[in-house]
Enzyme design. Structure first.
Site, PDB file in Angstrom:
ATOM      1  N   GLY A 128      -4.499 -13.337  12.918  1.00  0.00           N
ATOM      2  CA  GLY A 128      -5.391 -12.942  11.841  1.00  0.00           C
ATOM      3  C   GLY A 128      -6.504 -13.957  11.644  1.00  0.00           C
ATOM      4  O   GLY A 128      -7.470 -14.023  12.412  1.00  0.00           O
TER       5      GLY A 128
ATOM      6  N   TYR B 174       0.844  -1.189   0.000  1.00  0.00           N
ATOM      7  CA  TYR B 174       0.000   0.000   0.000  1.00  0.00           C
ATOM      8  C   TYR B 174       0.888   1.252   0.000  1.00  0.00           C
ATOM      9  O   TYR B 174       2.115   1.142   0.002  1.00  0.00           O
ATOM     10  CB  TYR B 174      -0.996  -0.063   1.162  1.00  0.00           C
ATOM     11  CG  TYR B 174      -1.937  -1.244   0.989  1.00  0.00           C
ATOM     12  CD1 TYR B 174      -2.779  -1.314  -0.121  1.00  0.00           C
ATOM     13  CD2 TYR B 174      -1.931  -2.319   1.868  1.00  0.00           C
ATOM     14  CE1 TYR B 174      -3.619  -2.418  -0.331  1.00  0.00           C
ATOM     15  CE2 TYR B 174      -2.763  -3.424   1.665  1.00  0.00           C
ATOM     16  CZ  TYR B 174      -3.602  -3.458   0.561  1.00  0.00           C
ATOM     17  OH  TYR B 174      -4.413  -4.548   0.347  1.00  0.00           O
TER      18      TYR B 174
ATOM     19  N   ARG C 126       3.040  -0.971  10.928  1.00  0.00           N
ATOM     20  CA  ARG C 126       3.145  -2.301  10.282  1.00  0.00           C
ATOM     21  C   ARG C 126       4.001  -2.166   9.040  1.00  0.00           C
ATOM     22  O   ARG C 126       3.794  -1.284   8.212  1.00  0.00           O
ATOM     23  CB  ARG C 126       1.768  -2.865   9.920  1.00  0.00           C
ATOM     24  CG  ARG C 126       1.890  -4.175   9.155  1.00  0.00           C
ATOM     25  CD  ARG C 126       0.589  -4.951   9.043  1.00  0.00           C
ATOM     26  NE  ARG C 126       0.418  -5.843  10.192  1.00  0.00           N
ATOM     27  CZ  ARG C 126      -0.409  -6.891  10.214  1.00  0.00           C
ATOM     28  NH1 ARG C 126      -1.161  -7.169   9.174  1.00  0.00           N
ATOM     29  NH2 ARG C 126      -0.502  -7.654  11.280  1.00  0.00           N
TER      30      ARG C 126
END
Ligand SMILES: Cc1cc2nc3c(=O)[nH]c(=O)nc-3n(C[C@H](O)[C@H](O)[C@H](O)COP(=O)(O)O)c2cc1C
Length: 367
Positions: free
Chosen positions: A323, A184, A232
């Site tokens: 997760g 990203y 992160r």
């Protein structure tokens, strides 16, 4: 040596255990307004009630064009802030600490949501898609070509992270995690594979890390000094010529010097790569970053309580992010306490007390 169930104090925040819910996009803002819904209340509420020490809400866009899909959550307006406050308050009432991952999806924005049966690839403008932006006009394979961000655009991104951070504080969040992983926008600047700029924001390590460091500084300036800030990071791209573990360790130390309290160590996502998936496959990356002197969280195919405890015991990380296992097991921490031989360490809502894990495996109730 710390136990999964030992509290961890970071700045002014004590997190009751080291089992953290990893940020996971739900793509459930059906109205496409970025406002979290009842789904988010129930989803995060269940995991807060399930005993997670810290619940980190999904990638939450700082600008509308920073959403991965049109159904992503945001924090670019006050309606979103107020809806998040309800989720945060409920999580706090269950004894959890609440975090949010602030994100901009860059060239991987404007894609169909990752639900079964959904279309894949870029959303056309006619279906509500938008022009994506990136450090350079280089497309992620299979997605639309992004527009290169100008200096004004870069300034706008940094401003948006800071404004979203102020809203996260007003909503009552305890932790912000800045998303600089998985290909990203902030990671796209880190990687020489996606960042081909020749200005201040590209080139060498200092240039490619500049946007992330500026973002951290601006967020830290509005985010209370008592509250932890996480980042992160994808610690490797798993391909030659990409961002490396050595750079991640160097960046980890730099982030710590800029007020980042923990690096949440993931990997990949910026280019197509063969990733050596397996239990705990990213744990050595967390260890490498931790050895640079910054606390870390480990994530990735950690599913079993003894496995999670071993990651802490061997000194690879300070906390564990879960997760997918947490999607199927919202009360994983309660099972972990039982399996690790100390069911009393689990946190149960009073209404669930009669369903607690036993000290020993018991017979079905009779009579
Ligand atoms: C449904 C889903 C959504 C995800 N969304 C995000 C996200 O919003 N931000 C992020 O950093 N990682 C996201 N991830 C990655 C997870 O946080 C986690 O790092 C990854 O799934 C590996 O951990 P696991 O093996 O325990 O699932 C997502 C993963 C899944 C399965």
């Amino acid at each position: 040596m710390s136990s999964l169930f030992d509290p961890i104090t970071v700045r002014g925040l004590t997190i009751p255990n080291r089992i953290f819910l990893s940020p996971m996009c739900q793509y459930m803002c059906e109205r496409r307004d970025g406002v979290p819904t009842d789904w988010h209340l129930v989803h995060y509420g269940a995991r807060a009630a399930g005993g997670f020490g810290l619940v980190v809400a999904e990638a939450t866009a700082v600008l509308p064009e920073g959403r991965i899909s049109p159904e992503d959550c945001g924090l670019w307006d006050d309606a979103q802030r107020d809806a998040w406050a309800r989720v945060v308050d409920f999580g706090h009432a269950q004894g959890a600490r609440m975090g949010v991952q602030l994100a901009h999806a860059g060239r991987k924005a404007s894609v169909f949501r990752g639900h079964p049966g959904a279309h894949s690839g870029s959303v056309p403008a006619a279906d509500g898609g938008w022009q994506t932006v990136a450090p350079s006009a280089v497309a992620f394979p299979g997605l639309a070509t992004p527009a290169e961000l100008g200096i004004d655009g870069i300034t706008g991104v940094v401003d948006a992270f800071a404004a979203a951070a102020a809203r996260a504080d007003a909503a009552g969040f305890d932790v912000i995690e800045i998303h600089a992983a998985h290909g990203y926008l902030l990671f796209e600047f880190l990687s020489p594979l996606s960042n081909q700029r020749t200005d201040l924001y590209g080139g060498d390590f200092a240039g490619r890390t500049r946007l992330l460091i500026e973002t951290v500084d601006r967020v830290r300036a509005v985010w209370p000094a008592t509250k932890p800030l996480f980042v992160r990071l994808s610690a490797t791209e798993w391909v030659d010529g990409g961002w490396t573990v050595e750079e991640s360790a160097r960046l980890g130390a730099l982030l710590a010097a800029h007020g980042v309290d923990l690096v949440d160590v993931s990997s990949g996502g910026n280019v197509l790569a063969k990733i050596p998936l397996g239990p705990g496959y990213q744990v050595p990356l967390a260890r490498a970053v931790r050895e640079a002197g910054v606390p870390t969280a480990a994530v990735g195919l950690i599913t079993e309580p003894a496995q999670a405890q071993a990651v802490l015991d061997e000194g690879s990380a300070d906390a564990i992010m879960l997760g997918r296992v947490a999607l199927r097991e919202p009360a994983w921490p309660a099972r972990a306490a039982a399996e690790l031989g100390n069911p009393d360490l689990a946190r149960y809502p009073a209404a669930y007390w009669r369903g607690r894990w036993p000290d020993v495996v018991v017979q079905p109730e009779r009579g």
